[in-house]
Write a protein that holds these residues in place. Structure first.
Motif, PDB file in Angstrom:
ATOM      1  N   ASP A   1       0.789  -1.226   0.000  1.00  0.00           N
ATOM      2  CA  ASP A   1       0.000   0.000   0.000  1.00  0.00           C
ATOM      3  C   ASP A   1       0.824   1.281   0.000  1.00  0.00           C
ATOM      4  O   ASP A   1       0.276   2.360  -0.191  1.00  0.00           O
ATOM      5  N   GLU A   2       2.121   1.184   0.160  1.00  0.00           N
ATOM      6  CA  GLU A   2       2.984   2.367   0.071  1.00  0.00           C
ATOM      7  C   GLU A   2       3.529   2.446  -1.347  1.00  0.00           C
ATOM      8  O   GLU A   2       4.336   1.608  -1.762  1.00  0.00           O
ATOM      9  N   ASN A   3       3.093   3.464  -2.097  1.00  0.00           N
ATOM     10  CA  ASN A   3       3.405   3.569  -3.515  1.00  0.00           C
ATOM     11  C   ASN A   3       4.904   3.555  -3.818  1.00  0.00           C
ATOM     12  O   ASN A   3       5.352   2.852  -4.730  1.00  0.00           O
ATOM     13  N   ILE A   4       5.681   4.306  -3.085  1.00  0.00           N
ATOM     14  CA  ILE A   4       7.127   4.365  -3.342  1.00  0.00           C
ATOM     15  C   ILE A   4       7.769   3.006  -3.089  1.00  0.00           C
ATOM     16  O   ILE A   4       8.578   2.534  -3.893  1.00  0.00           O
ATOM     17  N   ILE A   5       7.377   2.349  -2.009  1.00  0.00           N
ATOM     18  CA  ILE A   5       7.917   1.017  -1.711  1.00  0.00           C
ATOM     19  C   ILE A   5       7.509   0.036  -2.804  1.00  0.00           C
ATOM     20  O   ILE A   5       8.317  -0.780  -3.250  1.00  0.00           O
ATOM     21  N   ALA A   6       6.267   0.115  -3.257  1.00  0.00           N
ATOM     22  CA  ALA A   6       5.788  -0.777  -4.304  1.00  0.00           C
ATOM     23  C   ALA A   6       6.590  -0.610  -5.593  1.00  0.00           C
ATOM     24  O   ALA A   6       6.985  -1.597  -6.224  1.00  0.00           O
ATOM     25  N   MET A   7       6.851   0.635  -5.973  1.00  0.00           N
ATOM     26  CA  MET A   7       7.623   0.891  -7.199  1.00  0.00           C
ATOM     27  C   MET A   7       9.057   0.386  -7.063  1.00  0.00           C
ATOM     28  O   MET A   7       9.592  -0.229  -7.992  1.00  0.00           O
TER      29      MET A   7
ATOM     30  N   ARG B   1       0.119  -5.933   6.276  1.00  0.00           N
ATOM     31  CA  ARG B   1      -0.874  -4.913   6.671  1.00  0.00           C
ATOM     32  C   ARG B   1      -1.051  -3.921   5.542  1.00  0.00           C
ATOM     33  O   ARG B   1      -0.097  -3.311   5.072  1.00  0.00           O
ATOM     34  N   LEU B   2      -2.283  -3.775   5.134  1.00  0.00           N
ATOM     35  CA  LEU B   2      -2.631  -2.816   4.098  1.00  0.00           C
ATOM     36  C   LEU B   2      -3.523  -1.746   4.718  1.00  0.00           C
ATOM     37  O   LEU B   2      -4.161  -1.986   5.740  1.00  0.00           O
ATOM     38  N   ARG B   3      -3.572  -0.570   4.127  1.00  0.00           N
ATOM     39  CA  ARG B   3      -4.446   0.480   4.655  1.00  0.00           C
ATOM     40  C   ARG B   3      -5.906   0.059   4.602  1.00  0.00           C
ATOM     41  O   ARG B   3      -6.682   0.372   5.475  1.00  0.00           O
ATOM     42  N   HIS B   4      -6.265  -0.633   3.552  1.00  0.00           N
ATOM     43  CA  HIS B   4      -7.641  -1.091   3.368  1.00  0.00           C
ATOM     44  C   HIS B   4      -7.649  -2.607   3.300  1.00  0.00           C
ATOM     45  O   HIS B   4      -7.540  -3.196   2.239  1.00  0.00           O
ATOM     46  N   GLY B   5      -7.712  -3.237   4.474  1.00  0.00           N
ATOM     47  CA  GLY B   5      -7.751  -4.685   4.538  1.00  0.00           C
ATOM     48  C   GLY B   5      -6.434  -5.263   4.999  1.00  0.00           C
ATOM     49  O   GLY B   5      -5.568  -4.565   5.509  1.00  0.00           O
ATOM     50  N   SER B   6      -6.311  -6.543   4.797  1.00  0.00           N
ATOM     51  CA  SER B   6      -5.151  -7.288   5.278  1.00  0.00           C
ATOM     52  C   SER B   6      -4.568  -8.140   4.158  1.00  0.00           C
ATOM     53  O   SER B   6      -5.302  -8.852   3.463  1.00  0.00           O
ATOM     54  N   GLY B   7      -3.257  -8.075   4.017  1.00  0.00           N
ATOM     55  CA  GLY B   7      -2.592  -8.948   3.060  1.00  0.00           C
ATOM     56  C   GLY B   7      -2.733 -10.411   3.452  1.00  0.00           C
ATOM     57  O   GLY B   7      -2.889 -11.279   2.599  1.00  0.00           O
ATOM     58  N   VAL B   8      -2.706 -10.679   4.752  1.00  0.00           N
ATOM     59  CA  VAL B   8      -2.853 -12.059   5.242  1.00  0.00           C
ATOM     60  C   VAL B   8      -4.234 -12.595   4.865  1.00  0.00           C
ATOM     61  O   VAL B   8      -4.366 -13.703   4.345  1.00  0.00           O
ATOM     62  N   SER B   9      -5.283 -11.791   5.097  1.00  0.00           N
ATOM     63  CA  SER B   9      -6.643 -12.212   4.739  1.00  0.00           C
ATOM     64  C   SER B   9      -6.784 -12.402   3.235  1.00  0.00           C
ATOM     65  O   SER B   9      -7.452 -13.336   2.782  1.00  0.00           O
ATOM     66  N   ALA B  10      -6.166 -11.519   2.461  1.00  0.00           N
ATOM     67  CA  ALA B  10      -6.233 -11.642   1.004  1.00  0.00           C
ATOM     68  C   ALA B  10      -5.611 -12.958   0.548  1.00  0.00           C
ATOM     69  O   ALA B  10      -6.198 -13.675  -0.264  1.00  0.00           O
ATOM     70  N   VAL B  11      -4.446 -13.289   1.090  1.00  0.00           N
ATOM     71  CA  VAL B  11      -3.791 -14.552   0.708  1.00  0.00           C
ATOM     72  C   VAL B  11      -4.648 -15.744   1.100  1.00  0.00           C
ATOM     73  O   VAL B  11      -4.821 -16.684   0.320  1.00  0.00           O
ATOM     74  N   LYS B  12      -5.206 -15.718   2.297  1.00  0.00           N
ATOM     75  CA  LYS B  12      -6.073 -16.830   2.730  1.00  0.00           C
ATOM     76  C   LYS B  12      -7.206 -17.050   1.743  1.00  0.00           C
ATOM     77  O   LYS B  12      -7.527 -18.184   1.394  1.00  0.00           O
TER      78      LYS B  12
ATOM     79  N   PHE C   1       5.427 -13.137   2.722  1.00  0.00           N
ATOM     80  CA  PHE C   1       4.913 -12.010   3.480  1.00  0.00           C
ATOM     81  C   PHE C   1       6.069 -11.095   3.854  1.00  0.00           C
ATOM     82  O   PHE C   1       7.131 -11.565   4.266  1.00  0.00           O
ATOM     83  N   VAL C   2       5.849  -9.794   3.721  1.00  0.00           N
ATOM     84  CA  VAL C   2       6.801  -8.799   4.204  1.00  0.00           C
ATOM     85  C   VAL C   2       6.045  -7.936   5.200  1.00  0.00           C
ATOM     86  O   VAL C   2       4.873  -7.620   4.997  1.00  0.00           O
ATOM     87  N   SER C   3       6.711  -7.589   6.286  1.00  0.00           N
ATOM     88  CA  SER C   3       6.002  -6.840   7.308  1.00  0.00           C
ATOM     89  C   SER C   3       6.950  -6.040   8.170  1.00  0.00           C
ATOM     90  O   SER C   3       8.077  -6.455   8.422  1.00  0.00           O
ATOM     91  N   GLY C   4       6.451  -4.915   8.640  1.00  0.00           N
ATOM     92  CA  GLY C   4       7.170  -4.136   9.635  1.00  0.00           C
ATOM     93  C   GLY C   4       6.848  -4.619  11.033  1.00  0.00           C
ATOM     94  O   GLY C   4       7.494  -4.245  11.997  1.00  0.00           O
ATOM     95  N   ASP C   5       5.831  -5.472  11.149  1.00  0.00           N
ATOM     96  CA  ASP C   5       5.431  -6.054  12.426  1.00  0.00           C
ATOM     97  C   ASP C   5       6.042  -7.441  12.564  1.00  0.00           C
ATOM     98  O   ASP C   5       6.494  -8.035  11.587  1.00  0.00           O
TER      99      ASP C   5
ATOM    100  N   ASN D   1      11.030  -9.542   7.528  1.00  0.00           N
ATOM    101  CA  ASN D   1      10.700  -8.293   8.198  1.00  0.00           C
ATOM    102  C   ASN D   1      11.323  -7.102   7.492  1.00  0.00           C
ATOM    103  O   ASN D   1      12.458  -7.163   7.034  1.00  0.00           O
ATOM    104  N   LYS D   2      10.541  -6.014   7.417  1.00  0.00           N
ATOM    105  CA  LYS D   2      11.044  -4.751   6.887  1.00  0.00           C
ATOM    106  C   LYS D   2      11.897  -4.090   7.952  1.00  0.00           C
ATOM    107  O   LYS D   2      11.561  -4.180   9.125  1.00  0.00           O
ATOM    108  N   PRO D   3      12.936  -3.426   7.598  1.00  0.00           N
ATOM    109  CA  PRO D   3      13.518  -3.373   6.258  1.00  0.00           C
ATOM    110  C   PRO D   3      14.294  -4.658   5.963  1.00  0.00           C
ATOM    111  O   PRO D   3      14.861  -5.271   6.861  1.00  0.00           O
TER     112      PRO D   3
END
Length: 122
Positions: A6-12, A52-63, A75-79, A94-96
């Motif tokens: 969900d972070e555009n710069i990180i995604a690019m 973790r996404l701003r709108h929803g969860s990456g974990v839930s999406a994968v499930k 999975f990549v995560s700061g948590d 884990n990020k970074p």
């Protein structure tokens, strides 16, 4: 490959790193709903997923995505996701993280993934 971030710069930046590793990024999505739609549309062979996404969860999406057929994913995560109840064999970095850690994680999930059947293999 599908990237959920969900972070555009990180995604690019991630897309550029993945392309440099020889992967083809078909779509980058920023929400759980977009991830479900993109997975149905492009049938990815690999997913890099921010937990973790701003709108929803990456974990839930994968499930939800893997209910219809397994797709290798990292999975990549700061948590600290390792403390959460994911599923056996889930790969988390884990990020970074460094490019070499990402490459190692991708190799791990691709080598452990069940073979997917597609029409081109027949």
């Amino acid at each position: 490959m599908l990237v959920l971030e969900d972070e555009n710069i990180i995604a690019m930046l991630l897309a550029e790193v993945l392309k440099g590793m020889g992967h083809s990024v078909s779509e980058i999505v920023a929400s759980e709903a977009d991830a479900l739609a993109a997975a149905a549309r492009c049938r990815p062979d690999l997913m890099i997923v921010d937990a973790r996404l701003r709108h929803g969860s990456g974990v839930s999406a994968v499930k939800e995505i893997i209910r219809t057929g397994f797709v290798p994913h990292v999975f990549v995560s700061g948590d600290n996701l390792r403390s959460q109840a994911l599923w056996p064999g889930a790969v988390v970095i884990n990020k970074p993280y460094r490019d070499v850690e990402l490459a190692r994680a991708i190799q791990c999930v691709l080598s452990a993934a069940p073979l997917r059947t597609n029409a081109r293999n027949h």
